[in-house]
Design a protein around this motif. Structure first.
Motif, mmCIF file in Angstrom:
data_model
loop_
_atom_site.group_PDB
_atom_site.id
_atom_site.type_symbol
_atom_site.label_atom_id
_atom_site.label_comp_id
_atom_site.label_asym_id
_atom_site.label_seq_id
_atom_site.Cartn_x
_atom_site.Cartn_y
_atom_site.Cartn_z
ATOM 1 N N GLU A 15 1.013 -1.194 0.006
ATOM 2 C CA GLU A 15 -0.065 -0.041 -0.003
ATOM 3 C C GLU A 15 0.963 1.231 -0.020
ATOM 4 O OE1 GLU A 15 -4.129 -1.598 2.150
ATOM 5 O OE2 GLU A 15 -2.292 -0.618 3.582
ATOM 6 N N GLN A 16 2.093 1.348 0.537
ATOM 7 C CA GLN A 16 3.038 2.449 0.798
ATOM 8 C C GLN A 16 3.666 2.554 -0.604
ATOM 9 O OE1 GLN A 16 4.410 1.808 4.495
ATOM 10 N NE2 GLN A 16 2.752 2.132 5.719
ATOM 11 N N THR A 17 3.841 1.757 -1.646
ATOM 12 C CA THR A 17 4.739 1.734 -2.724
ATOM 13 C C THR A 17 4.210 3.056 -3.696
ATOM 14 O OG1 THR A 17 3.842 0.094 -3.718
ATOM 15 C CG2 THR A 17 5.593 -0.606 -2.527
ATOM 16 N N ASP A 18 5.161 3.525 -4.381
ATOM 17 C CA ASP A 18 4.810 4.346 -5.480
ATOM 18 C C ASP A 18 4.099 3.520 -6.667
ATOM 19 O OD1 ASP A 18 5.569 6.490 -4.096
ATOM 20 O OD2 ASP A 18 7.474 6.619 -5.035
ATOM 21 N N VAL A 19 3.022 4.135 -7.519
ATOM 22 C CA VAL A 19 2.476 3.464 -8.398
ATOM 23 C C VAL A 19 2.850 4.210 -9.632
ATOM 24 C CG1 VAL A 19 0.315 2.771 -9.527
ATOM 25 C CG2 VAL A 19 0.488 2.406 -7.236
ATOM 26 N N THR A 20 3.330 3.729 -10.640
ATOM 27 C CA THR A 20 3.839 4.534 -11.973
ATOM 28 C C THR A 20 3.050 4.156 -13.005
ATOM 29 O OG1 THR A 20 6.233 4.418 -11.024
ATOM 30 C CG2 THR A 20 5.648 5.023 -13.276
ATOM 31 N N VAL A 21 2.376 4.857 -13.447
ATOM 32 C CA VAL A 21 1.189 4.858 -14.672
ATOM 33 C C VAL A 21 1.843 5.828 -15.801
ATOM 34 C CG1 VAL A 21 -1.048 4.636 -15.389
ATOM 35 C CG2 VAL A 21 -0.484 3.902 -13.057
ATOM 36 N N ASN A 22 2.103 5.355 -16.899
ATOM 37 C CA ASN A 22 2.432 6.360 -18.037
ATOM 38 C C ASN A 22 3.522 7.223 -17.576
ATOM 39 O OD1 ASN A 22 0.430 5.341 -19.601
ATOM 40 N ND2 ASN A 22 -1.232 7.156 -19.405
ATOM 41 N N ARG A 23 4.530 6.689 -17.024
ATOM 42 C CA ARG A 23 5.775 7.263 -16.335
ATOM 43 C C ARG A 23 5.473 8.246 -15.520
ATOM 44 N NH1 ARG A 23 8.763 7.700 -22.458
ATOM 45 N NH2 ARG A 23 8.825 5.461 -22.754
ATOM 46 N N ALA A 24 4.154 8.499 -14.505
ATOM 47 C CA ALA A 24 4.012 9.482 -13.805
ATOM 48 C C ALA A 24 3.855 8.916 -12.532
ATOM 49 C CB ALA A 24 2.763 10.266 -14.219
ATOM 50 N N PRO A 25 4.784 8.875 -11.463
ATOM 51 C CA PRO A 25 4.523 8.372 -10.220
ATOM 52 C C PRO A 25 3.394 9.057 -9.418
ATOM 53 C CG PRO A 25 6.499 9.874 -10.324
ATOM 54 C CD PRO A 25 6.019 9.910 -11.700
ATOM 55 N N VAL A 26 2.661 8.006 -9.046
ATOM 56 C CA VAL A 26 1.436 8.549 -8.345
ATOM 57 C C VAL A 26 1.515 7.841 -6.871
ATOM 58 C CG1 VAL A 26 -1.128 8.753 -7.951
ATOM 59 C CG2 VAL A 26 0.142 8.623 -10.214
ATOM 60 N N GLY A 71 4.128 10.055 -36.561
ATOM 61 C CA GLY A 71 4.750 9.847 -37.653
ATOM 62 C C GLY A 71 5.891 8.679 -37.523
ATOM 63 N N ASN A 72 6.878 8.933 -36.659
ATOM 64 C CA ASN A 72 8.008 7.863 -36.711
ATOM 65 C C ASN A 72 8.250 7.668 -35.305
ATOM 66 O OD1 ASN A 72 8.752 8.212 -39.482
ATOM 67 N ND2 ASN A 72 9.555 9.934 -39.174
ATOM 68 N N ASN A 73 7.314 7.753 -34.326
ATOM 69 C CA ASN A 73 7.456 7.566 -32.951
ATOM 70 C C ASN A 73 6.502 6.458 -32.355
ATOM 71 O OD1 ASN A 73 9.306 9.601 -32.343
ATOM 72 N ND2 ASN A 73 7.636 11.192 -32.197
ATOM 73 N N SER A 74 7.012 5.698 -31.435
ATOM 74 C CA SER A 74 6.083 4.549 -30.998
ATOM 75 C C SER A 74 5.085 4.840 -30.119
ATOM 76 C CB SER A 74 7.059 3.563 -30.334
ATOM 77 O OG SER A 74 7.997 2.964 -31.206
ATOM 78 N N ILE A 75 4.157 4.096 -29.769
ATOM 79 C CA ILE A 75 3.041 4.589 -28.892
ATOM 80 C C ILE A 75 2.863 3.484 -27.850
ATOM 81 C CG2 ILE A 75 0.557 4.827 -28.505
ATOM 82 C CD1 ILE A 75 0.184 5.726 -31.434
ATOM 83 N N LYS A 76 3.307 4.003 -26.645
ATOM 84 C CA LYS A 76 3.319 3.024 -25.519
ATOM 85 C C LYS A 76 2.360 3.729 -24.376
ATOM 86 C CE LYS A 76 7.912 1.144 -26.286
ATOM 87 N NZ LYS A 76 8.946 0.516 -25.752
ATOM 88 N N GLY A 77 1.790 2.924 -23.569
ATOM 89 C CA GLY A 77 1.069 3.430 -22.257
ATOM 90 C C GLY A 77 -0.113 2.478 -21.777
#
Length: 291
Positions: A15-26, A71-77
């Motif tokens: 419960e006390q760990t950071d959750v990282t979603v879309n590279r944004a720590p919450v 264009g030339n970039n990947s999509i991740k998330g």
């Protein structure tokens, strides 16, 4: 129910760990403190901890009618799609040539020269009956999509815990139905479908193989292969009536096309090695379930 001391300690650590979603720590909210003073007149009872066997919805705000074009970039998330959310007209993307307001896609991801690697959570309350339309397209790149219908995930996790049964043997419900289309000119397409997926599957590859996990193969019916296109059905098709055929299938659908690449299908949370894939991560849903 007595909770072992070490289990309670692990839960607090989680419960006390950071959750990282879309590279944004919450940072998770700190759980309420409980009194452990021996001088209290009444023993303090701790609130029952959340059942960690149920995969939580990621800490990403649900949205609808998402459209990303690069264009030339990947999509991740990681994305949470709620088809019931109303989006203000000025914030809606322009309609594609093959779209109308009535057929607007709930998600459209496109990249010209890059890969697509996404975790997609579809949420629903069982009342939404229209199809959730998802389109993934890359001109030159691989596509990996781990698709989770959250209402299926809840039922599977809860019943597998209560009945002490494996996830594979636990039935799920079908709501809302999902229509997923994935297309690339050159690259492998790997799709993890929800456990409750039930519907026709259309796979086209001109220079590549088609592979299924053993678990999904057990639920698969093969119909035909003509002109590099193969037709299958996942689940029971016995109640697919003539009315459904004339008015259109109202359940799940999956269509995958690649000119030069392999196609791999498996259920959500299955290890990638089940289809012979190498180098692919488990994905968010598998990590949440701890499999």
């Amino acid at each position: 129910m007595i909770i072992p001391q070490d289990s309670d300690s692990k839960l607090k650590d989680f419960e006390q760990t950071d959750v990282t979603v879309n590279r944004a720590p919450v940072q998770d909210d700190t759980p309420p403190a409980y009194s452990n003073s021996q001088s209290d007149a009444q023993p303090v009872t701790k609130a029952k901890p959340t059942d960690t066997s149920l995969p939580p919805i990621p800490a990403v705000k649900p949205t609808n009618f998402v459209s990303l074009s690069r264009g030339n970039n990947s999509i991740k998330g990681t994305y949470v799609i709620d088809p019931c959310i109303k989006i203000p007209q000025p914030m809606l993307p322009p309609l594609a040539a093959d779209e109308t307001e009535a057929t607007r896609r709930n998600m459209h991801l496109h990249t010209s020269n890059g890969s697509i690697d996404v975790d997609l959570f579809v949420v629903g309350d069982g009342k939404y009956k229209q199809k959730v339309n998802i389109s993934l397209k890359s001109s030159n790149g691989s596509i990996v999509a781990r698709l989770v219908r959250y209402i299926d995930a809840l039922l599977i996790s809860a019943q597998s815990v209560l009945n002490n049964r494996s996830v594979q043997n636990t039935p799920a419900i079908i709501s809302p139905p999902i229509n997923l289309k994935a297309q690339t000119s050159s690259g492998t397409v790997t799709i993890h479908v929800p456990r409750g997926f039930r519907g026709p599957v259309l796979l086209t590859t001109r220079n590549g193989s088609v592979r299924f996990s053993d678990t999904l193969s057990a639920d698969l019916t093969t119909f035909n292969e003509v002109n590099h296109t193969r037709r299958y059905f996942i689940g029971d098709f016995s109640d697919w009536t003539e009315t459904d055929q004339s008015e259109g299938w109202m359940g799940d659908e999956l269509g995958i096309e690649t000119s030069n690449g392999n196609i791999e299908l498996q259920y959500a949370a299955e290890a990638s090695s089940d289809t012979g894939s190498k180098g692919k991560g488990k994905g968010l849903f598998a990590r949440l379930l701890g499999v």
